[in-house]
Design an enzyme around this catalytic site. Sequence first.
Site, PDB file in Angstrom:
ATOM      1  CE  LYS A  56      -4.238  -1.951   1.524  1.00 21.70           C
ATOM      2  NZ  LYS A  56      -3.789  -3.535   2.034  1.00 21.70           N
TER       3      LYS A  56
HETATM    4  C1  LIG Z   1      -4.541  -4.671   1.402  1.00 20.66           C
HETATM    5  C2  LIG Z   1      -3.575  -5.826   1.303  1.00 20.66           C
HETATM    6  C3  LIG Z   1      -4.005  -7.029   0.247  1.00 20.66           C
HETATM    7  C4  LIG Z   1      -5.373  -6.983  -0.354  1.00 20.66           C
HETATM    8  O1  LIG Z   1      -5.316  -5.828  -1.491  1.00 20.66           O
HETATM    9  P1  LIG Z   1      -6.416  -5.481  -2.236  1.00 20.66           P
HETATM   10  O2  LIG Z   1      -5.952  -4.361  -3.193  1.00 20.66           O
HETATM   11  O3  LIG Z   1      -7.390  -5.020  -1.241  1.00 20.66           O
HETATM   12  O4  LIG Z   1      -7.047  -6.695  -3.175  1.00 20.66           O
HETATM   13  C5  LIG Z   1      -3.291  -8.209   0.366  1.00 20.66           C
HETATM   14  N1  LIG Z   1      -2.187  -8.275   1.087  1.00 20.66           N
HETATM   15  C6  LIG Z   1      -1.710  -7.277   2.035  1.00 20.66           C
HETATM   16  C7  LIG Z   1      -0.448  -7.298   2.716  1.00 20.66           C
HETATM   17  C8  LIG Z   1      -2.495  -5.920   2.240  1.00 20.66           C
HETATM   18  O5  LIG Z   1      -2.062  -4.937   2.921  1.00 20.66           O
END
Ligand SMILES: *Cc1c(COP(=O)(O)O)cnc(C)c1O
Length: 465
Positions: A112
């Site tokens: 993210k």
């Molecule tokens: C947010 C997250 C996901 C999921 O990603 P999406 O974009 O919501 O599908 C997967 N793994 C981790 C470690 C995350 O922080």
Amino acid sequence: MRYISTRGSAPALGFDEVLLTGLAADGGLYVPERWPALSAGDLTEMRGLSYGELAAHILAPFVGEAIAGKDLAGLVEGAYAGFDHPEIAPLTEIGENEWLLELFHGPTLAFKDYAMQPLGRLFDNVLEARGKRLTIVGATSGDTGSAAIAALAGRKSIEVFILHPHDRVSEVQRRQMTTVDAANIHNIAIEGTFDDCQDLLKALFADAAFRKETRLSAVNSINWARIAGQIVYYVWAALRLGVQETGIAFAVPTGNFGNVYAGYAARQMGLPIRQLVVGSNRNDILTRFLETGIMEIREVEPSLSPSMDIQVSSNFERLLFDLLDRQGTPIAELMAEFKKSGRFALDSETLKRVRELFDGAKLDDEETKNAIAQIHSESGILLDPHSVVGIMAGRTRRRDKAIPMVAIGTAHPAKFPDAVEAASGVRPALPPHLADLFERTERFEVLANDLGQVRAYIAGRACAA
Ligand SMILES: *Cc1c(COP(=O)(O)O)cnc(C)c1O
């Protein structure tokens, strides 16, 4: 570049307005009116760029005239300056023509950061140009909150309030949020569950007067700028592997469908992506959908990969918009049905089109633990419970070994030390920039699960309109 709502009845907006608005006024999500094109020539020319330079190139057509090109380049370069790997997003070979794209080298150790870091700077730039301020409120079960806080700490035009469930996030995750020492960051621990936090958030956004008075906005993956920032690493991986002839496949551990949708967006722009594998944990709504064409909500159950403990994958609506020929009315109808009955179905012709590109597979907790142990003994690489779901889903559903398969590594193992240690016998260490995380001072307010109290707390500290 103009953006239109997936539900067809909100006004088209420019990038800066979409950035500040988040969700469209008709309840839909904003998508670009047209996909910018990446030609074979563009892809050849971009091969020598650094990650930051590539990000500025990819973002430019999405940002359009909202930010001058020179400003955008500087702002995006700055976003990746603090990452702890010189390549920003390194690729490691983990099997036969199989790669791991490591997206855990940012400040909070999850993918993210890759979109949130530029997002924080874009917000500041756009708000400053308008002489405006904004209040961001978010609810988190872990990774989104810390990535948002790291990206927005100290920004002049933004006050940030992040709600997390008291005593229900991991200690690493909590400390990543509560040890950030900046006057504009407010951590609120709610005496309740993550669902309670989310209900409070929805109630705050539904309160029109409060929303206007505090200039409320959001940074979850319904915000288009998050998606745009995630397209970059799909292009980056393809350029590193030189896949013009063979094409490329990706395996993506998925919750809200934001990450894998960015892969789809890269393909719409011209990247030769042949397959996208959606990995899920026991919350397997997407796996079931890809099997049956029926999207059906069940109870959310906790798993070893908590950032994927989601039943409604909001960004799926953006894919649906393209599948239904970009017509808002049928989307609005399907979504109304989904909200009312917890279920909608696609016809077999549309499902066939989805399956041309997408495959899905799920792993339960036992399989996730085994996968962590297996990959550790196979290659010596210690991985987190989310990343291994992607890798194993990719292995199960891989169509063609001649096409490189890139699994997206979404989190650093040290973010989930208990699960990783239980599976592998090795406790992963935090990277140097977080080594003293457990000695840092925490700051957070514990509030009851009570809308009045939370609203008053935020109103007293939020940006005035
Ligand atoms: C947010 C997250 C996901 C999921 O990603 P999406 O974009 O919501 O599908 C997967 N793994 C981790 C470690 C995350 O922080």
